[in-house]
Design an enzyme around this catalytic site. Sequence first.
Site, PDB file in Angstrom:
ATOM      1  N   GLY A 108       0.724  -1.409  -0.091  1.00 22.63           N
ATOM      2  CA  GLY A 108       0.004  -0.008  -0.023  1.00 22.63           C
ATOM      3  C   GLY A 108       0.701   1.317  -0.258  1.00 22.63           C
ATOM      4  N   LEU A 141      -3.657  -5.898  -5.353  1.00 16.89           N
ATOM      5  CA  LEU A 141      -2.756  -4.784  -5.389  1.00 16.89           C
ATOM      6  C   LEU A 141      -1.557  -5.534  -4.468  1.00 16.89           C
ATOM      7  CD1 LEU A 141      -2.133  -1.881  -5.838  1.00 16.89           C
ATOM      8  CD2 LEU A 141      -3.038  -1.443  -3.496  1.00 16.89           C
ATOM      9  N   ASP A 142      -0.486  -5.201  -5.177  1.00 19.86           N
ATOM     10  CA  ASP A 142       0.846  -5.565  -4.642  1.00 19.86           C
ATOM     11  C   ASP A 142       1.056  -6.972  -4.395  1.00 19.86           C
ATOM     12  OD1 ASP A 142       1.562  -2.750  -4.613  1.00 19.86           O
ATOM     13  OD2 ASP A 142       0.927  -2.696  -2.740  1.00 19.86           O
ATOM     14  N   GLU A 143       0.240  -7.870  -4.881  1.00 13.92           N
ATOM     15  CA  GLU A 143       0.277  -9.156  -4.713  1.00 13.92           C
ATOM     16  C   GLU A 143       0.586 -10.125  -5.967  1.00 13.92           C
ATOM     17  OE1 GLU A 143      -0.137 -11.102  -2.107  1.00 13.92           O
ATOM     18  OE2 GLU A 143      -0.989  -9.782  -0.600  1.00 13.92           O
TER      19      GLU A 143
END
Lengths: 298, 298, 298, 298
Positions: free
Chosen positions: C215, C241-243
């Site tokens: 995040g 997100l961000d995965e």
Amino acid sequence: MTLPQTSSDAIAPSATTTQHWVLSFSCVDQPGIVHAISGAVVDAGGNITESQQFSSDDTGRFFMRLQVLSPATRDELEATLRPVAERYEMSWKLDIVGRRIRTLLLASTAQHCVNDLLFRARGGQLPIDVPLILANHPTLSDLASFYGVPFEHKPVTGPDSKAAFEDRIREVIAEHNIELVVLARYMQILSPELCEELSGKAINIHHSFLPGFKGANPYKQAHQRGVKLIGATAHFVTTDLDEGPIIEQDVARVDHSRTPAELVALGQDEESRALRRAVTWFAENRILLDGDRTIIFQ
Amino acid sequence: MTLPQTSSDAIAPSATTTQHWVLSFSCVDQPGIVHAISGAVVDAGGNITESQQFSSDDTGRFFMRLQVLSPATRDELEATLRPVAERYEMSWKLDIVGRRIRTLLLASTAQHCVNDLLFRARGGQLPIDVPLILANHPTLSDLASFYGVPFEHKPVTGPDSKAAFEDRIREVIAEHNIELVVLARYMQILSPELCEELSGKAINIHHSFLPGFKGANPYKQAHQRGVKLIGATAHFVTTDLDEGPIIEQDVARVDHSRTPAELVALGQDEESRALRRAVTWFAENRILLDGDRTIIFQ
Amino acid sequence: MTLPQTSSDAIAPSATTTQHWVLSFSCVDQPGIVHAISGAVVDAGGNITESQQFSSDDTGRFFMRLQVLSPATRDELEATLRPVAERYEMSWKLDIVGRRIRTLLLASTAQHCVNDLLFRARGGQLPIDVPLILANHPTLSDLASFYGVPFEHKPVTGPDSKAAFEDRIREVIAEHNIELVVLARYMQILSPELCEELSGKAINIHHSFLPGFKGANPYKQAHQRGVKLIGATAHFVTTDLDEGPIIEQDVARVDHSRTPAELVALGQDEESRALRRAVTWFAENRILLDGDRTIIFQ
Amino acid sequence: MTLPQTSSDAIAPSATTTQHWVLSFSCVDQPGIVHAISGAVVDAGGNITESQQFSSDDTGRFFMRLQVLSPATRDELEATLRPVAERYEMSWKLDIVGRRIRTLLLASTAQHCVNDLLFRARGGQLPIDVPLILANHPTLSDLASFYGVPFEHKPVTGPDSKAAFEDRIREVIAEHNIELVVLARYMQILSPELCEELSGKAINIHHSFLPGFKGANPYKQAHQRGVKLIGATAHFVTTDLDEGPIIEQDVARVDHSRTPAELVALGQDEESRALRRAVTWFAENRILLDGDRTIIFQ
């Protein structure tokens, strides 16, 4: 030719509000130095925000770097510090934290180190002002122009043009009150006279992990020797080629499959990083000389 | 004296179930090698689980390492591979994945490398069997005893005792069918004759980042030169001292405040790691020689 | 919208002389694959110069990347390979070694990643062509102009302008036959629909060592948590997100004295390096997807 | 139960010759601290050989660590320092450089961290004395015996035996005047009460790069997430599991081919190194707490 030697050269006019100062000095090691210098700082209304020191077993000298917040003017601060400095026969320098130092870049055809330094200088991460790039090839003209840095090109093809190039270096240093000369992959060997004149004020980047692979074609040497790590070394220029005091070194892992050309490409990143750090530390007054070795107060 | 040279020496009896084999070879580079060797693997009912290759521009040779699951016996596998090996005039070796190789440790007084190797060998992370530690000092006797490894101590004080020590090395190699000799900070220089005999089978750890700081007292040299990274180099032993093919190198960052004694302590970790990796790769048949350079198939 | 999916899209016309090809594929793991594919290569007059493979225990799939010198045309080579590819139900791609892939850069105000990619692209070390930089701020206009790369600026201030920006991304992809989209510190979250469309073709750089500090404001989080290493992660963009699958990570050592602002400055180098490597590997067809994990054939 | 809290506990009797002292303290940041403390040092006939300081923007506190050579006795030195310490309301500690601190090791079945600590303690590189290893499994009995360290084994199979184990910890701490408790891969969670009692005196090694992969099986989590670097984190034990102040972190590069079991083996080296450094710095009074963050004066 002289580079600015004393603490009072080339500094912005005295501030009337609280200023962030950096004081660095060395002297013969003995009891009481820290107390004496911190007393002078207190007398000048200063508060020590950062402090590092080192006692050298090799030379018996004591080294210190202080950052001090003080409302005193430069004259007031110097007047307060001078008696202590004289009592301990200190070699000392007083500067302002964050001041951009005047830096001359010497370059040839390689772009990576010059680009790295100018990119960071423009972004405010590297406190240098570059009044000129002086090169023996015209290659970097466009790059200089992008960064808005004056660029001058003078071929070096033999003893006469080399001497002329070095005279031009001296002129630029005098004219722009240059404090640091960076050989950013400038592939010429400076004359012994110029090395002497620039002693402690000129930083070179050598594209190997010194003392391994001195001289020409270090990546080719590294390939032939089959090393598993290649490196780069930023060091002060001295008359002994590739033997000056080491400031910073960096390495990258490689394997058997890398050609000499690939080593060259891989090593550029390490060269840029090592040189950038060395220039940053110089600009921040973090490098002191202890004989042939550097003290780096990070 | 000879070390086991051919692929059929010193291997466990043929398995009747599926076995995990490792095949490494080199030959003159030319088209069709991969297809030919993979065809032989298929003919032997094998499945390639790991494969690495390298074509050397320096020597024109081709290098390959394969791991193969196959139900074939060693005789069957060799019979299938031999025609291909002969057609391409391969230098080749067939081994079993995970087999523990018979390793002689030569030591002196320093403990860290020997302890690191034995700790990992006992824990099953390093596939070596150590039938003997041969040392020129009695210091490591306790350590050997803790790990249950026979220990023998023979002083080396002059030419005669040195020759006797080397004769004892030869005896142990013959007696225990030794495949690898590790100089785990054994601080003596081997005779040219023994270096020749052990060519490609003896690994030394030098406590510097070669080619910098060859010879004695490398940490003292490193301190004097003021380097910012210290290192260790694992290499094959050759008659040229500290000039053998490099297998692995490792470095650690240091600063001006470190004394030579502290560099010695700090460097032990890098020495242990570099040597441990070199021995592991040797035991796993991951090291091939390309002239004076090593190919490491990780 | 579709990105080029098959091997025959977007490739230079067939060569009549020897060409350096790269073949990458995956299929269900089973015996005989290497022999079959190397046989097809031999049939096409090819010589394997580089080869890597991996069998995934997690998914049961087999992955391989080959570099092949062959005088065959693309049509001939494909005709020879296709029967093998079909027999093993391979997902495969045939490309030319060193071909520059068409890359769209998405940017915001941060310069370091864009500068790093363009500097290396211009120097020939990074095989990408950038037909456009699309940004939500005008900041990088000068930088783009220096490198001679078209620059377009579209503000993103709410849902409508965001949708318009994403439609423009789709147009550019179609118009320029874009093969890779790089989010070079483009600080907007893409819509789930666009993430889907760009699956496996869009690389983001996140300024932390994922999965730590997902995040916003990761450096502030890192400072608060007091970590001793900060990092950067290049990963494929997914709807989580961000995965997305991680391609490359890099870290730098920090200490307690670093402010969040200093962490930001220090981390830029790691961000640039991780992103540069990820883009290089993508351009060289070295990245294959194994579920949510990446196989990187270096 | 109390751990030694004040500076006068557990210190060797006063020396009559010059002693090397280490003084660490923290207080509210304000001008004059350095001058005041260095004045007290001078008054005690001391010479400052090493000095580090830090002003925390997060908490407004000032931290300092000094090494001082002084012929004064402990009583004399404390008498001289106390007025300064009281004036600035310092939290302070005076110790002797190189003193071995009494350390309790908690262990389970894993050997690598315990072996690494004991190996270095025996070699004099790690200034700790270990009066006991307390373990919930008998596995490490032999290892302890080799190093000549008493070993005690108490199974933990449920709430009652866990409470009994923790009571035994408290007894050992009291009996041996323990200054530091090290959880050397002791795989049990301490009760909140014991965490409180050991606050700032117990160090754990977690086998991931925190804050990533908290809790159980971090290497399995790391494999599933496909990270490219694995790590280890040494931190103070708090009631929030894996959330205590971080002391040291270390990472190693891995690739897709590593199984979870191989990650476990690879990570052991990073665990040992991070834990060893954390223990060394604790023993050398180099760690100070600034809220939830550590100041490390290296």
